[in-house]
Design a protein around this motif. Structure first.
Motif, PDB file in Angstrom:
ATOM      1  N   GLU B  79       0.855  -1.178   0.000  1.00 44.37           N
ATOM      2  CA  GLU B  79       0.000   0.000   0.000  1.00 44.37           C
ATOM      3  C   GLU B  79       0.890   1.226   0.000  1.00 44.37           C
ATOM      4  N   VAL B  80       0.279   2.378  -0.277  1.00 41.05           N
ATOM      5  CA  VAL B  80       1.078   3.590  -0.427  1.00 41.05           C
ATOM      6  C   VAL B  80       0.955   4.412   0.835  1.00 41.05           C
ATOM      7  N   VAL B 190      -1.517   7.804  -6.058  1.00 37.09           N
ATOM      8  CA  VAL B 190      -0.769   6.793  -6.792  1.00 37.09           C
ATOM      9  C   VAL B 190      -1.746   5.710  -7.220  1.00 37.09           C
TER      10      VAL B 190
ATOM     11  N   LYS C   4      11.874   2.006  16.096  1.00 39.02           N
ATOM     12  CA  LYS C   4      11.495   3.333  15.616  1.00 39.02           C
ATOM     13  C   LYS C   4      10.225   3.759  16.327  1.00 39.02           C
ATOM     14  N   PRO C   9       1.580   4.904  10.184  1.00 40.70           N
ATOM     15  CA  PRO C   9       1.126   5.867   9.168  1.00 40.70           C
ATOM     16  C   PRO C   9      -0.123   5.336   8.479  1.00 40.70           C
ATOM     17  N   SER C  10      -0.948   6.234   7.992  1.00 41.05           N
ATOM     18  CA  SER C  10      -2.134   5.763   7.285  1.00 41.05           C
ATOM     19  C   SER C  10      -1.729   5.458   5.853  1.00 41.05           C
ATOM     20  N   THR C  11      -2.286   4.401   5.329  1.00 40.88           N
ATOM     21  CA  THR C  11      -1.885   3.999   3.986  1.00 40.88           C
ATOM     22  C   THR C  11      -3.130   3.800   3.158  1.00 40.88           C
ATOM     23  N   TYR C  12      -2.963   3.805   1.879  1.00 38.20           N
ATOM     24  CA  TYR C  12      -4.093   3.474   1.017  1.00 38.20           C
ATOM     25  C   TYR C  12      -3.602   2.534  -0.055  1.00 38.20           C
ATOM     26  N   SER C  13      -4.539   1.809  -0.616  1.00 41.23           N
ATOM     27  CA  SER C  13      -4.158   0.836  -1.618  1.00 41.23           C
ATOM     28  C   SER C  13      -4.170   1.504  -2.970  1.00 41.23           C
ATOM     29  N   PRO C  14      -3.177   1.208  -3.799  1.00 34.73           N
ATOM     30  CA  PRO C  14      -3.127   1.903  -5.078  1.00 34.73           C
ATOM     31  C   PRO C  14      -4.013   1.296  -6.165  1.00 34.73           C
ATOM     32  N   THR C  97      -6.149 -11.153   6.507  1.00 31.48           N
ATOM     33  CA  THR C  97      -6.128  -9.755   6.087  1.00 31.48           C
ATOM     34  C   THR C  97      -5.957  -9.631   4.585  1.00 31.48           C
ATOM     35  N   ILE C 102      -8.957  -5.203  -0.909  1.00 30.81           N
ATOM     36  CA  ILE C 102      -8.425  -4.120  -0.075  1.00 30.81           C
ATOM     37  C   ILE C 102      -8.172  -4.731   1.286  1.00 30.81           C
ATOM     38  N   ARG C 103      -7.008  -4.470   1.820  1.00 27.67           N
ATOM     39  CA  ARG C 103      -6.596  -5.132   3.049  1.00 27.67           C
ATOM     40  C   ARG C 103      -7.499  -4.797   4.209  1.00 27.67           C
TER      41      ARG C 103
END
Lengths: 243, 303, 254
Positions: B79-80, B190, C4, C9-14, C97, C102-103
């Motif tokens: 994922e991005v 993207v 770390k 972070p928030s992510t989105y699927s391309p 998952t 989409i995950r």
């Protein structure tokens, strides 16, 4: 080869150790162990009756709860709990009080590197304070490797982050025995060179690891002397509080 | 109940299963005296292992690994994300290990397995600290977009040596991973290029990265051993793990550097000789696993 | 080396977003993307004893829908449960998952566990294991449409593999209504465009229905037509499951 450490210690020098026992009134045993600025508080309650469902009722069982300084309990805390539990199970004599649970709670007061060894030392001192029967004590040390392959003992948090690799090692404490020398050796190695627990982070070569083990032995001898002195001085005049 | 002698009739045979249930430690020790284990393996041999790549078609990379009966399924979805300000040209890898209730009678839906978060942390520590994956390869546009690889490893059947199988399936999934080809559309999002879009159909930016594989700097393999009195058993089954409680897990990379030596307590102390023996067994196993993984990869490429 | 920061972070699927639903199918016939006829089910791959740690298990693939089910038991009920002279059934369905494109969308189907329970409890002879519980756990590895019927069929195969006594095998099939077409065993694309759906769970040899789920607007003759289709497909699926079980037994005898 001399490494310059920010606090001016030499490679093999440990931070000042301090151990105070019997600091919590309600707990059956408690101890506060500090190595430099890393401070961990351990409290032992037990033995209490009954074991959890999946545990073996013919042995005593140990339960560990780790409380981080801030934040919620996550995977790292669960890992510490498992490592501590297995380590403490190997030093306690589990057959004396079958079907009981001893619970050990650790509270991180400050984390400045070498956290897990500090916690193991604190838990061990707390178990002694509670009067739980033990086979031997566990002495924990953190060794780290620089890029050039030299071993630095007891790093602080800044140093840990800069090192190539570091590892936590736990040994049994050194034995002062009235028996002659040869009786406690296994395969030609003294008993206190056996590893109870080893957790490594980072990549190193096998020779570096064995090198660290040797340095770890030497350091653990010093820590176990300190432990012996501090336990002896407080042992007099302290009635046991196990319920 | 004395140790049942070698009486070969039916009565003697019926007792074996009962003896195994009632006195598991003695049952295993009797076998160890003859340098063999209940499933007829010699002490140093690991169980038969297989790797199959591409088990999940909808994921960007996947693999199923079996060591004996222990089965793990690993899948990677990309994922991005926007990279953090401290490392604007690096992507990220998030590793998670799940033990669903199907894998073992000790896991219930409301009561997750104790070892699952520990194995998840061990996996992510081993993979990130060894530098197997170069995070800079996962970057798309510096400071704006980077790949986040979600690796999920599911245990489908738990029969001992869970960490070994999980690491094998994770490594195989990474070697199977194909990063999709993407471009940035007008909204700054993207989007993947699907095959119907021809080249340069709209005023999109030209393709940022074509479909490619990830280069792995080194490959990790591991072996779990059990220490019991003077014996070292490689690749334990679940029964052996529950009876003899001292485990040592050694993770080596392909250039024989030690990535992790994990011994979480246990009644038996490990001396330097035992440590050396475990590492030697792991070296041997690395060669076996390397061969198995290379065969699986070349099978995939032939298709 | 040191961990770390733990911020996620928030992510989105391309992947490209779903295609818009085309105009309602008044006059246009739906064409199935995989080229099947409207009344044709996907080819099935069935295997028992997939999981060694379980009393009984099964792995089923219907096209892209892959499900694995383990059965544990009969085993001791939880101490909190009171004595009961019939057995208990406990079902749980979960998604990986990576099952959905989409995950992480698998948690939309929390009601599947109770629906599985209702489908199976009519077929199991609970009196044969009093005081104990049989646990049925299902994991959907990849969802390609028509998930719950596949889970139910796989679960009954696993129960048979575990040796739990049942009145008959349980089979399930679903039918989707797209405009005026009825398509059997829909894939996920068809399910997202459907106007209504009907799922039937039945015991094929006894010709009894244990569960019927209907969504959308249906006229009575359409319901009859859909039910005929389903029952027919269920009996065929029952035959396939039976032959799979017989094969498994004959292999283990060798």
């Amino acid at each position: 080869m001399e490494i310059d450490r920010p606090d001016g210690r030499t490679q093999n020098q440990l931070r000042p150790l301090a151990c105070s026992r019997n600091i919590l009134n309600r707990a059956h045993g408690s101890a506060r162990w500090s190595q430099g600025d890393t401070i961990v508080l351990a409290a032992v309650y037990g033995p209490k009756a009954g074991t959890k469902k999946n545990e073996n009722p013919e042995k005593a069982s140990i339960e560990v709860i780790w409380k981080p300084k801030t934040g919620q309990v996550g995977k790292a805390e669960k890992e510490y709990e498992l490592i501590l539990r297995r380590t403490l199970q190997s030093i306690c004599v589990l057959t004396i009080n079958p079907n009981t649970t001893t619970s050990v709670t650790l509270q991180v007061v400050n984390d400045d590197g070498s956290l897990l060894p500090c916690a193991i030392n604190a838990a061990c001192a707390a178990l002694v304070d509670a009067g739980i029967p033990l086979k031997h004590l566990a002495v924990a040390i953190c060794c780290s490797l620089t890029g050039s392959g030299s071993v630095v003992l007891d790093p602080s948090k800044l140093e840990e982050q800069k090192m190539e690799a570091f590892m936590y090692l736990v040994f049994p404490n050194s034995v002062h025995s009235v028996l002659p020398e040869g009786s406690l050796h296994v395969d030609g190695e003294p008993m206190e060179h056996g590893i109870i627990t080893s957790v490594t982070h980072g990549v190193m070569s096998v020779d570096d690891y064995l090198h660290c083990l040797e340095r770890g032995h030497a350091a653990s001898a010093r820590i176990s002397d300190f432990l012996r002195r501090s336990l002896q001085s407080q042992a007099l005049g302290n009635p046991s509080k196990a319920a | 109940m004395g140790s049942s002698g070698a009486s070969g009739n039916l009565e003697g045979e019926m007792e074996v299963d009962a003896f195994r249930r009632l006195f598991p430690l003695r049952f295993h020790e009797r076998h160890l005296l003859e340098s063999i284990r209940p499933d007829a393996r010699p002490l140093e041999r690991a169980r038969e292992s297989t790797v199959a790549l591409g088990a999940v078609a909808s994921a960007d990379g996947s693999a199923m690994a079996k060591i004996g009966h222990t089965t793990m399924l690993a899948a990677i979805k990309m994922e991005v994300m926007t990279p953090s300000s401290e490392s604007p040209d690096e992507g990220c890898v998030a590793i998670d290990f799940h033990m669903p209730p199907i894998c073992s009678p000790f896991v219930r839906p409301g009561r997750p397995a104790e070892v699952a978060p520990v194995i998840a942390k061990q996996l992510s520590d081993a993979i990130t600290s060894s530098g197997m994956i170069n995070l800079k390869e996962l970057s798309l546009t510096t400071g704006k977009a980077a790949w986040m690889a979600y690796l999920d490893v599911y245990c489908l059947d738990a029969d001992g040596a869970l960490f070994d199988a999980a690491l094998l399936s994770a490594v195989a999934a990474f070697s199977h991973l194909q990063i999709p080809a993407v471009s940035i559309n007008e909204d700054g999002r993207v989007v993947t290029m699907s095959r119907e879009d021809g080249d340069g159909k709209l005023a999109n930016d030209p393709v940022i990265k074509e479909r490619r594989k990830l280069t792995l700097n080194c490959i990790l393999f591991s072996l779990t051993c059990i220490l019991h009195k003077k014996y070292i058993l490689a690749d334990p089954t679940a029964e052996e793990e529950s009876v003899m409680e001292t485990h040592v897990t050694v993770v080596l990379d392909s250039s024989s550097r030690l990535v992790s030596l994990y011994k979480p307590g246990g009644p038996v102390l490990a001396y330097a000789s035992a440590v050396q023996d475990c590492i030697a067994l792991t070296r041997h196993r690395v060669k076996e696993l390397q061969k198995i993984l290379n065969e699986a990869i070349s099978d995939m490429e032939v298709d | 080396m040191a961990g770390k920061a733990a911020s996620v972070p928030s992510t989105y699927s391309p992947s490209p977003t779903q295609k818009k639903k085309p105009t309602i199918f008044k006059d246009v016939d739906w064409v199935r993307p995989d080229g099947r006829g409207f009344h044709q089910c996907r080819p099935a791959f069935l295997r028992t004893s997939a999981v060694n740690a379980a009393s009984g298990s099964a792995y089923v693939e219907f096209g892209n829908t892959k499900v694995i089910v383990s059965v544990f038991g009969p085993r001791e009920s939880k101490k909190a449960m009171l004595y009961s002279d019939v057995g208990r059934l406990n079902c749980n369905v979960s998604y990986t998952t990576f099952a959905t494109p989409i995950r992480g969308q698998g948690s939309d189907h929390k009601e599947f566990s109770s629906m599985l329970h209702k489908a199976l409890e009519g077929a199991i002879i609970l009196e044969t294991f009093p005081k104990t519980t049989v646990d049925v756990f299902a994991l959907v590895l990849e969802c390609g449409g028509s998930d719950l019927p596949v889970v139910i069929s796989c679960a009954s195969l696993a129960l048979a593999d575990a040796g739990i006594m049942m009145y008959d095998l349980v089979t399930a099939v679903s039918v989707s209504c797209l405009g005026k077409n009825l398509v059997i065993d829909p894939i996920s694309e068809e399910e997202s465009f459907q106007d209504g759906s009907l799922m039937i769970t039945c015991l094929p040899s006894r010709n009894e229905v244990t569960q019927l789920t209907l969504t959308g607007e249906w006229s009575t003759p359409k319901i009859h037509e859909a039910m005929e289709l389903c029952l027919d497909a269920c009996s065929k699926l029952g035959e396939i499951m039976r032959s799979c079980l017989k094969e498994a037994v004959s292999i283990s005898k060798e």
